[in-house]
Scaffold this motif. Structure first.
Motif, short mmCIF file in Angstrom:
data_model
loop_
_atom_site.label_atom_id
_atom_site.label_comp_id
_atom_site.label_asym_id
_atom_site.label_seq_id
_atom_site.Cartn_x
_atom_site.Cartn_y
_atom_site.Cartn_z
N TYR A 1 0.83 -1.21 0.00
CA TYR A 1 0.00 0.00 0.00
C TYR A 1 0.87 1.26 0.00
O TYR A 1 0.57 2.24 -0.71
N LEU A 2 1.95 1.24 0.77
CA LEU A 2 2.83 2.41 0.88
C LEU A 2 3.77 2.57 -0.32
O LEU A 2 4.49 3.56 -0.42
N GLY A 3 3.76 1.57 -1.20
CA GLY A 3 4.65 1.64 -2.36
C GLY A 3 6.03 1.09 -2.11
O GLY A 3 6.92 1.22 -2.96
N ASN A 4 6.23 0.45 -0.95
CA ASN A 4 7.53 -0.17 -0.64
C ASN A 4 7.56 -1.57 -1.25
O ASN A 4 7.58 -2.59 -0.54
N ILE A 5 7.57 -1.63 -2.58
CA ILE A 5 7.35 -2.90 -3.27
C ILE A 5 8.48 -3.89 -3.02
O ILE A 5 8.23 -5.09 -2.81
N GLU A 6 9.72 -3.43 -3.05
CA GLU A 6 10.84 -4.35 -2.84
C GLU A 6 10.76 -5.00 -1.46
O GLU A 6 11.00 -6.20 -1.32
N MET A 7 10.43 -4.20 -0.45
CA MET A 7 10.31 -4.74 0.90
C MET A 7 9.14 -5.73 0.97
O MET A 7 9.26 -6.81 1.57
N ALA A 8 8.01 -5.37 0.37
CA ALA A 8 6.84 -6.26 0.37
C ALA A 8 7.18 -7.58 -0.31
O ALA A 8 6.81 -8.66 0.18
N GLN A 9 7.88 -7.51 -1.43
CA GLN A 9 8.24 -8.73 -2.16
C GLN A 9 9.24 -9.58 -1.38
O GLN A 9 9.16 -10.81 -1.38
N LYS A 10 10.18 -8.91 -0.72
CA LYS A 10 11.18 -9.64 0.08
C LYS A 10 10.50 -10.44 1.19
O LYS A 10 10.86 -11.59 1.44
N ILE A 11 9.52 -9.82 1.86
CA ILE A 11 8.80 -10.52 2.92
C ILE A 11 7.94 -11.63 2.33
O ILE A 11 7.88 -12.75 2.84
N ALA A 12 7.26 -11.33 1.21
CA ALA A 12 6.34 -12.30 0.60
C ALA A 12 7.06 -13.58 0.18
O ALA A 12 6.57 -14.69 0.43
#
Length: 380
Positions: free
Chosen positions: A171-182
């Motif tokens: 949601y915040l646009g922190n896509i790399e972080m979201a993908q790393k966690i996912a």
């Protein structure tokens, strides 16, 4: 549990190394290791410092109130489940949990309950919030999840915290972080839902496989929503995709929809609106009539009810485990939808619409708001 075991548990729960604990106390890491192996024990003068480091009472460190602590935390979570999930008093539950977390700041279950409640309120309930405020809330919930992961420790399950963090970073646009966690999370074949049924036999296995079927159907409906929202589809194709969701649920669940009346309720409103965009008012009204039927089926279903198909023979719908996002009933939400979507203007003078509206008004007047529902268990 010995004091050494408790120290080890608290240290690991908060991701503190033996060296870090030793440095905080001004002793050697070897001394900490000796405590945790129960070869020696900390001096009584060291207990207040230990309690302060772990943010617990000295009684808890000595094992006096561990059982009572768990009982109290379980009570708080049950109160939240009833007040938030069943009644839908989101603000009240969040204030309640925030207060209890001050008493037990390192309880991962409490942190998870608060994070879930805040996410439901600010990101699932449809609550109107300015974008900058919503982003601030997202960051606050992420910090709460990070705190929960730290308090859970190496042997605990942190997947729920990570799940929320993926949603919020995206949601915040922190896509790399979201993908790393996912990508660090288990894939579907490696989840408890897939693996646990394999450890059982007979009726126990049957029940778990039937629950797995419902969970997979639920995931499929989420995938269908994602397909509709992210693809470049024509209006007719979007209608077809929404109808696919309805067909899938009815294929698996049968005619007695129980909880899934709610899922189809939220699918049917946009479907009705899509027909309006095609200027197909007849289909829009027919879908609206179905929407009202889903609302009534959901609001009037029994507290506990079986599903009809033989392949769901061991599964039940429990009304008290419904996860509400507001104190509004489905009837109230449908009325809000009609007003916001200009249905009263579009269908002014239409006999069928007036019949639907009249029935909806009767159902609203005959149904108390969820906040009027008494909790099933009083917890002080």
């Amino acid at each position: 549990m010995t004091i050494g075991t408790r120290i080890k548990h608290l240290r690991q729960e908060q991701n503190i190394t033996q060296e870090q604990l030793a440095e905080s106390l001004g002793i050697t890491s070897c001394a900490v290791s000796q405590w945790e192996c129960d070869r020696t024990a900390p001096d009584i003068s060291q207990l207040p410092a230990l309690a302060n480091i772990f943010n617990v009472t000295t009684d808890m460190l000595l094992g006096v109130d561990i059982t009572r602590r768990k009982e109290k935390i379980d009570e708080f979570i049950e109160y939240n489940r009833l007040n938030f999930n069943v009644i839908g008093d989101m603000h009240g539950s969040i204030n309640y949990l925030s207060g209890k977390l001050k008493e037990y700041p390192n309880a991962p279950d409490l942190i998870a309950a608060l994070a879930e409640s805040e996410y439901s309120l600010y990101f699932q309930s449809g609550m109107e919030l300015a974008e900058d405020e919503k982003k601030l809330k997202a960051k606050e919930i992420i910090l709460l999840c990070e705190r929960g992961i730290k308090c859970t420790g190496r042997d605990g399950n942190t997947n729920y915290f990570k799940q929320l963090m993926v949603y919020l970073h995206s949601y915040l646009g922190n896509i790399e972080m979201a993908q790393k966690i996912a990508v660090s999370m288990p894939s579907i074949p490696q989840t408890c839902d897939m693996l646990y049924p394999r450890t059982l036999k007979g009726k126990d296995a049957l029940k778990e496989y039937q629950n797995l079927l419902l969970n997979l159907m639920w995931l499929a409906t989420i995938a269908i929503n994602g397909i509709r929202c992210n693809g470049e589809y024509t209006l007719d194709e979007k209608i077809e995709i929404m109808m696919l969701k309805e067909k899938l649920i009815k294929l698996i669940v049968g005619d007695k929809l129980n909880f899934y009346n709610n899922v189809l309720f939220y699918n049917s409103m946009p479907l009705s609106k899509a027909y309006l965009k095609k200027n197909d008012k007849q289909s829009a009204l027919s879908e609206l009539e179905k929407t009202l039927g889903y609302a009534e089926g959901y609001e009037t279903r029994p507290d506990t009810n079986k599903y009809e198909p033989c392949w769901l023979s061991e599964t039940e719908d429990h009304r008290e485990y419904t996860n509400k996002h507001s104190t509004k009933t489905n009837y109230d939400e449908l009325m809000d939808f009609l007003i916001k979507s200009d249905y009263f203007e579009i269908f002014k003078g239409n006999t069928k619409f007036e019949e639907i509206h009249s029935k909806l008004k009767t159902l609203i007047s005959d149904t108390p708001p969820s906040s009027a529902m008494p909790p099933r268990q009083k917890i002080v």
